[in-house]
Design an enzyme around this catalytic site. Structure first.
Site, PDB file in Angstrom:
ATOM      1  CD1 TRP A 172      -3.292  -0.789   0.745  1.00 53.83           C
ATOM      2  CD2 TRP A 172      -1.939  -2.401   1.482  1.00 53.83           C
ATOM      3  NE1 TRP A 172      -4.022  -1.960   0.797  1.00 53.83           N
ATOM      4  CE2 TRP A 172      -3.220  -2.970   1.248  1.00 53.83           C
ATOM      5  CE3 TRP A 172      -0.936  -3.240   1.947  1.00 53.83           C
ATOM      6  CZ2 TRP A 172      -3.513  -4.315   1.471  1.00 53.83           C
ATOM      7  CZ3 TRP A 172      -1.222  -4.578   2.161  1.00 53.83           C
ATOM      8  CH2 TRP A 172      -2.491  -5.103   1.927  1.00 53.83           C
TER       9      TRP A 172
ATOM     10  CB  CYS B  39      -8.691  -5.322  -0.292  1.00 55.86           C
ATOM     11  SG  CYS B  39      -9.633  -3.997  -1.071  1.00 55.86           S
TER      12      CYS B  39
ATOM     13  CG  HIS C 235     -11.695  -4.590   3.164  1.00 57.14           C
ATOM     14  ND1 HIS C 235     -10.493  -4.801   2.520  1.00 57.14           N
ATOM     15  CD2 HIS C 235     -11.855  -5.644   3.997  1.00 57.14           C
ATOM     16  CE1 HIS C 235      -9.953  -5.923   2.952  1.00 57.14           C
ATOM     17  NE2 HIS C 235     -10.767  -6.452   3.851  1.00 57.14           N
TER      18      HIS C 235
ATOM     19  CG  ASP D 220     -10.509  -9.901   4.350  1.00 54.01           C
ATOM     20  OD1 ASP D 220      -9.802  -9.920   3.320  1.00 54.01           O
ATOM     21  OD2 ASP D 220     -10.809  -8.856   4.944  1.00 54.01           O
TER      22      ASP D 220
ATOM     23  CE1 TYR E  16      -8.556  -1.113  -0.332  1.00 56.09           C
ATOM     24  CE2 TYR E  16      -6.454  -0.361  -1.193  1.00 56.09           C
ATOM     25  CZ  TYR E  16      -7.259  -1.383  -0.750  1.00 56.09           C
ATOM     26  OH  TYR E  16      -6.781  -2.656  -0.714  1.00 56.09           O
TER      27      TYR E  16
END
Length: 782
Positions: free
Chosen positions: A333, A369, A428, A451, A614
């Site tokens: 990220w 993600c 997400h 996840d 984000y």
């Protein structure tokens, strides 16, 4: 008569076959024991023959006796067995030839009944790919016809490095007369000469994975057995079509979507500016099944645990990220992706999984993600578990298991950065997968949240789920696995805490509708967006929703957070026109302040806007101001808010996202006002136009058009183009694109598969992300 040889004409067992001994000869000698042999005269012999009753041999008795009979058989030579001609042993006794297997045909063709009936005909290649809990067939060629009265036969299936019968990884399949459900059994259903066809049954709880096959033959007489090892393996998958399988999904259209559809849509952006991109899952593509099985082999999961989809999904949620187990994707990220591929440039799972497999498990760079989710959908569907990618807007990240999203302010209402570890992501993306949950109380099966994005550890590993969506909805956060974390993502309240002069903190404001909006997934059978928020939470503000929140909070680290109710008579919210601001222009929003009381109210709104990733992590503030507001009784005011292009043009990261934070205190009542709104600067789409007729084996083209929305030059622009059944994924280097310039790219390719296809393209550029497009192309048979 003494010395006389008589010929006995007749038959014997040996005489049936050519080359046997001559007819048996019998030598008959008649004499009295202890008496010497006497010669008889010729006249007497003649007379005795004429009248035997008158002329008897003298003896101690009045009649002749046969004292001794000797039957002498000359030794016969061993019967000569005929040599079989061209393998034909029809003339020989079956028990005289040891039964063996010459070859095994798994009937694994994509067009054959096995693959068709098991819904695996879309997978690449001609290996046998089957689903558990369902019969399949194979053919054996033997060295002679099978005789059920004298022959024995069984199959062995082995998976894993140390197959064991007790663990279900070494399966011995007996031959039976009648097949029964939920058992490993085989039955002969057809016999033709030396060939037999077997129908083989497997239980719905069989271990999934790659099996090696061998066939063992022997005789009922106890002869030494013979084993034939098949050259081909068998891939066993979960079976959503089988009622006994825990992943059974009782809807044809949903199975078509969540198991067999190899393309989909993934949503991103903000709740008021929902963007969608097409993703090629490609679960049937060449090499993908092998890659998925390789991931299972790379994990620390024992093969014996692969019968349970709960275990498999939990392991895969850890293996899709490379955080602590050298899994598939490295999360990044930072905005720096020079040594890999930018997360926003991916549009397919295929290249990622194939890279991981062919490099023998070297993690692929980079993912965020939606990439983690897209790959997870591919792997789960490939293995037979119904799955979908799910996007949650305003998704909370609870770091202290409080089941609340906490914001800490100082005495002057300024954020205390080092305490504000909780965050709210613009969006997400995770996954839902479908399965029964026999390990939970009744009613908690169905969709489960999983996840693969590495956020927090679960039992020491970066993974999350599977968590029952029904359990999340009702606040039953004590249910495994990781239900509290997912609950906080979709339904935690946002609580503001202010530091007091003595260093303690007081709860000054609660936002009950701050997180968990517009939870989205692709609709069944179309490219429309389906809102599934109602599956994750009751309607905001309803009694059921509040009960769920308070139920969940009792299991968190701050169980008394809801003990004080607070009155409010002034509200503040942010609105945007249409789809919101566009990249390259001034960003304009509206702040609406309402006075719900019958008295005047005054406040000063502290406004600041920050560039954000984000994930909810703020990079830095780019504009701050104070806005005084005076309201008459029951008055509503709208305040225009503008962020000039020049103030953000060199500051944006990732999704071009920003957060506007408003805070203040009502002078008359000391009510705290607080609002945080995220928005993004919308980017243009790529326009893709097919050219020419789409026919298998015939060249066609597609035109891709992009216009730079900004007045500045884009550096090092690159296109990535891919279409399953149309062309392989590849990169097209464009270079620099001037301000407001238009790029036109024409792609030439030859379709290889008929039916509806999607050509997907994305733009990779440091200054501009989330630029992509898709064209639907129907390819005809040649």
């Amino acid at each position: 008569m003494p010395g006389e040889r008589l010929t006995v004409r007749g038959t014997s067992e040996v005489g049936r076959f050519p080359g046997a001994a001559p007819p048996t000869r019998v030598e008959l000698t008649i004499h009295k024991e202890g008496e010497k042999k006497q010669e008889e005269g010729g006249c007497r012999r003649w007379f005795r023959k004429m009248c035997p009753c008158c002329c008897k041999r003298q003896n101690s008795t009045s009649y002749d006796v046969t004292d001794k009979v000797e039957v002498i058989k000359p030794p016969a030579p061993e019967p000569v067995k005929p040599k079989p001609e061209n393998g034909d042993a029809k003339e020989m006794e079956l028990e005289d030839i040891k039964l063996s297997v010459r070859s095994v045909d798994l009937l694994s063709s994509k067009t054959g009944p096995n693959r068709k009936e098991h819904h695996t005909d879309l997978y690449h290649g001609d290996e046998l790919i089957i689903r558990r809990g369902q019969t399949f067939q194979m053919e054996l060629e033997l060295n002679r016809p099978f005789n059920a009265a004298t022959d024995k036969l069984h199959l062995d299936l082995k998976t894993g490095s140390l197959p064991m019968v007790s663990k279900g990884t070494h399966v011995i399949i007996p031959l039976v007369d009648h097949l029964e459900d939920e058992r490993w059994e085989a039955k002969i259903v057809e016999e033709t000469g030396n060939k037999i066809k077997l129908s083989v049954n497997s239980p719905a709880s069989a271990v999934i994975g790659l099996y090696g096959l061998s066939v063992t033959t022997s005789s009922l007489k106890g002869q030494t057995s013979t084993t034939h090892n098949s050259d081909n393996n068998i891939a066993m998958l979960f079976n959503p079509w089988c009622e006994e399988d825990t992943v059974f999904l009782d809807d044809d259209e949903e199975r078509e979507e969540y198991v067999l559809n190899d393309t989909g849509r993934i949503y991103y952006g903000t709740e008021k500016q929902i963007g969608a991109r097409t993703w090629n899952f490609g679960q049937f593509h060449e090499g993908i099944l092998e890659a998925c099985l390789f991931i299972l082999e790379r994990s620390d999961m024992a093969p014996s645990g692969r019968w349970d989809p709960v275990n498999v999904v939990r392991v895969l949620s850890a293996m899709i990220n490379a955080q602590d187990d050298s899994g598939v994707l490295v999360g990044n990220w930072s905005g720096k992706y020079a040594d890999g591929v930018s997360p926003s440039a991916w549009s397919s799972s295929v290249e990622i999984l194939r890279k991981y497999h062919t490099s023998n498990g070297k993690p692929v760079c980079y993912g965020q993600c939606w990439v983690f989710s897209g790959v997870t959908t591919t792997v789960l569907r490939c293995l037979g578990i119904p799955a979908r990618s799910v996007t949650n807007f305003q998704s909370a990240h609870d770091t202290d298991v409080s089941l609340t999203t906490d914001v800490y302010l100082d005495e002057d209402m300024e954020p205390i950065d080092h305490l504000n570890s909780d965050s709210i992501w613009n969006f997400h993306v995770w996954n839902d997968c479908w399965m029964a949950r026999p390990d939970l109380p009744p009613g908690y099966g169905g969709w489960q949240a999983v996840d693969s994005t590495p956020q927090e550890t679960s039992q020491g590993t970066f993974r999350c789920g599977p968590a029952s969506v029904n359990g999340i909805r009702s606040g039953q956060v004590y249910l495994k696995h990781d239900t509290p974390f997912v609950f906080a993502e979709v339904n935690s309240d946002k609580i503001y805490w202010q530091r007091n002069l003595d260093g303690t903190y007081s709860q000054v404001h609660v936002e009950k509708k701050a997180v968990g909006h517009c939870i989205s997934t692709k609709a069944v059978g179309s490219d429309e967006r389906a809102d599934i928020t109602h599956l994750y939470k009751h309607q905001e503000g309803s009694e059921e929703e509040r009960i769920a929140v308070e139920t969940a909070s009792r299991y968190g680290s701050k169980p008394d957070v809801y003990s004080t109710a607070m009155a409010e008579d002034v509200g503040v919210e942010v609105k945007m026109e249409g789809e919101g601001p566009r990249m390259g222009t001034d960003a304009k929003l509206s702040i609406v302040v309402k006075n719900l009381s019958s008295h005047p109210r005054r406040t000063t709104l502290h406004s600041q806007v920050a560039v954000m990733y984000y994930t909810g992590v703020l990079r830095g503030t780019i504009k701050k101001e104070q806005i005084p507001v005076e309201l008459l009784p029951n008055e509503e005011k709208t305040i225009d808010w503008v962020l000039p292009y020049q103030q953000y043009q060199n500051q944006l990261v990732d999704q071009a996202a920003l957060m506007l934070t408003l805070s203040g205190r009502v002078s008359e009542t000391q009510q705290v006002l607080a609002n945080q709104t995220t928005f993004r600067l919308r980017t243009p789409d790529l326009t893709i136009t097919p050219l020419g007729e789409a026919v298998v084996g015939k060249e066609m083209a597609a035109k891709i058009i992009f216009t730079n929305p900004m007045p500045r030059t884009l550096k090092d622009v690159m296109f990535r183009v891919e279409g399953l059944g149309l062309q392989k994924g590849h990169e097209v280097v464009v270079g620099d694109v001037g301000g407001h310039a238009t790029v036109t790219l024409t792609e030439h390719f030859v379709p290889t598969q008929p039916g509806p296809r999607k050509l997907v393209a994305s733009l990779d550029c440091k200054q501009l992300t989330q630029v992509h497009g898709v064209a639907d192309i129907v390819v005809l048979e040649q």
